[in-house]
Design an enzyme around this catalytic site. Structure first.
Site, PDB file in Angstrom:
ATOM      1  N   ASN A 174      26.305  39.153  16.556  1.00  0.00           N
ATOM      2  CA  ASN A 174      26.674  40.466  17.130  1.00  0.00           C
ATOM      3  C   ASN A 174      27.995  40.363  17.885  1.00  0.00           C
ATOM      4  O   ASN A 174      28.827  41.273  17.820  1.00  0.00           O
ATOM      5  CB  ASN A 174      25.562  40.992  18.028  1.00  0.00           C
ATOM      6  CG  ASN A 174      24.471  41.659  17.227  1.00  0.00           C
ATOM      7  OD1 ASN A 174      24.684  42.739  16.668  1.00  0.00           O
ATOM      8  ND2 ASN A 174      23.321  41.015  17.134  1.00  0.00           N
ATOM      9  N   ARG A 212      17.320  32.782  40.046  1.00  0.00           N
ATOM     10  CA  ARG A 212      17.940  33.832  39.231  1.00  0.00           C
ATOM     11  C   ARG A 212      19.082  34.542  39.961  1.00  0.00           C
ATOM     12  O   ARG A 212      20.165  34.731  39.385  1.00  0.00           O
ATOM     13  CB  ARG A 212      16.860  34.834  38.790  1.00  0.00           C
ATOM     14  CG  ARG A 212      17.233  35.656  37.581  1.00  0.00           C
ATOM     15  CD  ARG A 212      16.100  36.595  37.184  1.00  0.00           C
ATOM     16  NE  ARG A 212      14.896  35.938  36.737  1.00  0.00           N
ATOM     17  CZ  ARG A 212      14.728  35.434  35.509  1.00  0.00           C
ATOM     18  NH1 ARG A 212      15.678  35.510  34.624  1.00  0.00           N
ATOM     19  NH2 ARG A 212      13.591  34.862  35.187  1.00  0.00           N
ATOM     20  N   HIS A 237      18.993  45.564  20.742  1.00  0.00           N
ATOM     21  CA  HIS A 237      17.635  45.045  20.540  1.00  0.00           C
ATOM     22  C   HIS A 237      17.223  45.338  19.096  1.00  0.00           C
ATOM     23  O   HIS A 237      17.460  46.439  18.596  1.00  0.00           O
ATOM     24  CB  HIS A 237      16.664  45.713  21.526  1.00  0.00           C
ATOM     25  CG  HIS A 237      15.272  45.193  21.393  1.00  0.00           C
ATOM     26  ND1 HIS A 237      14.890  43.954  21.864  1.00  0.00           N
ATOM     27  CD2 HIS A 237      14.174  45.715  20.797  1.00  0.00           C
ATOM     28  CE1 HIS A 237      13.612  43.745  21.574  1.00  0.00           C
ATOM     29  NE2 HIS A 237      13.164  44.804  20.931  1.00  0.00           N
TER      30      HIS A 237
HETATM   31  C1  GRF Z   1      19.889  39.940  17.700  1.00  0.00           C
HETATM   32  O1  GRF Z   1      18.854  40.217  16.810  1.00  0.00           O
HETATM   33  C2  GRF Z   1      19.862  40.886  18.861  1.00  0.00           C
HETATM   34  O2  GRF Z   1      19.396  42.165  18.518  1.00  0.00           O
HETATM   35  C3  GRF Z   1      18.906  40.226  19.810  1.00  0.00           C
HETATM   36  O3  GRF Z   1      19.159  38.858  19.680  1.00  0.00           O
HETATM   37  C4  GRF Z   1      19.714  38.589  18.393  1.00  0.00           C
HETATM   38  C5  GRF Z   1      21.021  37.911  18.626  1.00  0.00           C
HETATM   39  O4  GRF Z   1      21.614  37.486  17.424  1.00  0.00           O
HETATM   40  N1  GRF Z   1      19.078  40.751  21.150  1.00  0.00           N
HETATM   41  P1  GRF Z   1      23.129  37.022  17.448  1.00  0.00           P
HETATM   42  O5  GRF Z   1      23.247  35.869  18.429  1.00  0.00           O
HETATM   43  O6  GRF Z   1      23.985  38.185  17.825  1.00  0.00           O
HETATM   44  O7  GRF Z   1      23.402  36.555  16.038  1.00  0.00           O
END
Ligand code: GRF
Length: 217
Positions: free
Chosen positions: A16, A67, A111
């Site tokens: 992403n 945290r 998500h």
């Molecule tokens: C994705 O499926 C995103 O929706 C979720 O974690 C995954 C991350 O994948 N929050 P990447 O590291 O972006 O390939």
């Protein structure tokens, strides 16, 4: 117009992140990524950022007593880099409520489900267990409760009879790579606002058509 200065938080492979880097490589795109932070040393996404010429930091949560201390280090790094807006992209740490509030309406997440269904881990296993015919993904503003917050963009994909979690996740991921840059672009254009905890998009073009699964005869 000045481009929105974005920080991206990752923990892993960073596909992403890559979709955001690719979008930001277009001169006309209204945002730029000024810092990528990983809490995991050696995360593959850090290499993606470096290859795109983007600054990176590793802030290892294991090196902080709790945290809030970890979140304070994140916050400081983001501020030092002049970040205006944060994208969580496969960032696998829950942020403290204080951190989320400091970045309220300036932090988004992706998500891999059609929220509010299937929050948390293993969204595709949850979708398959529920037997849904349509799955998908969501970009939303971050709120203290995990995987909740005003929804900016969603994409739906069909679930096939022989899907397993991996094949479904791959189909959803392709859609993720389309809606994350779409959502960030709309925000960076100044078209997205939160009204009564719902997102309003100025001049929004609503998608046409109906996705039906199984296909009609
Ligand atoms: C994705 O499926 C995103 O929706 C979720 O974690 C995954 C991350 O994948 N929050 P990447 O590291 O972006 O390939």
């Amino acid at each position: 117009m000045a481009r929105l200065k974005v920080g991206v938080l990752i923990s892993g492979r960073g596909t992403n992140l890559q979709s955001l880097l690719d979008a930001c490589a277009e001169p006309a795109f209204p945002a730029e990524i000024v810092l990528v932070i990983s809490n995991q040393p050696g995360a593959a996404g850090l290499g993606r950022a470096e290859r795109a010429g983007c600054a990176t930091r590793t802030i290892n949560h294991r090196e902080y007593p709790d945290r809030p201390a970890f979140d304070a280090a994140l916050d400081q790094a983001l501020n030092e880099a002049g970040v205006d807006f944060v994208c969580l992209a496969g960032f696998m740490r829950v942020l403290s409520a204080g951190m989320v509030e400091r970045w309220r309406d300036r932090m988004i997440n992706i998500h891999p489900s059609l929220l509010p269904s299937f929050k948390g881990l293993h969204a595709q296993d949850q979708a398959l267990a529920a037997g849904v015919r349509l799955a998908g993904c969501t970009v939303h503003f971050v709120r203290p409760a995990t995987d909740s917050g005003p929804i900016i963009a969603q994409a739906a994909v069909p679930v096939s009879g022989d899907d397993d979690a991996g094949s479904l996740a791959a189909r959803v991921l392709e859609a993720e790579h389309r809606i994350y840059p779409l959502a960030l672009g709309l925000i960076a254009e100044g078209r997205v606002s939160v009204v009564d905890e719902k997102v309003v998009i100025a001049g929004m073009e609503t998608a046409a058509g109906t996705l039906i699964n199984p296909a009609e005869a």
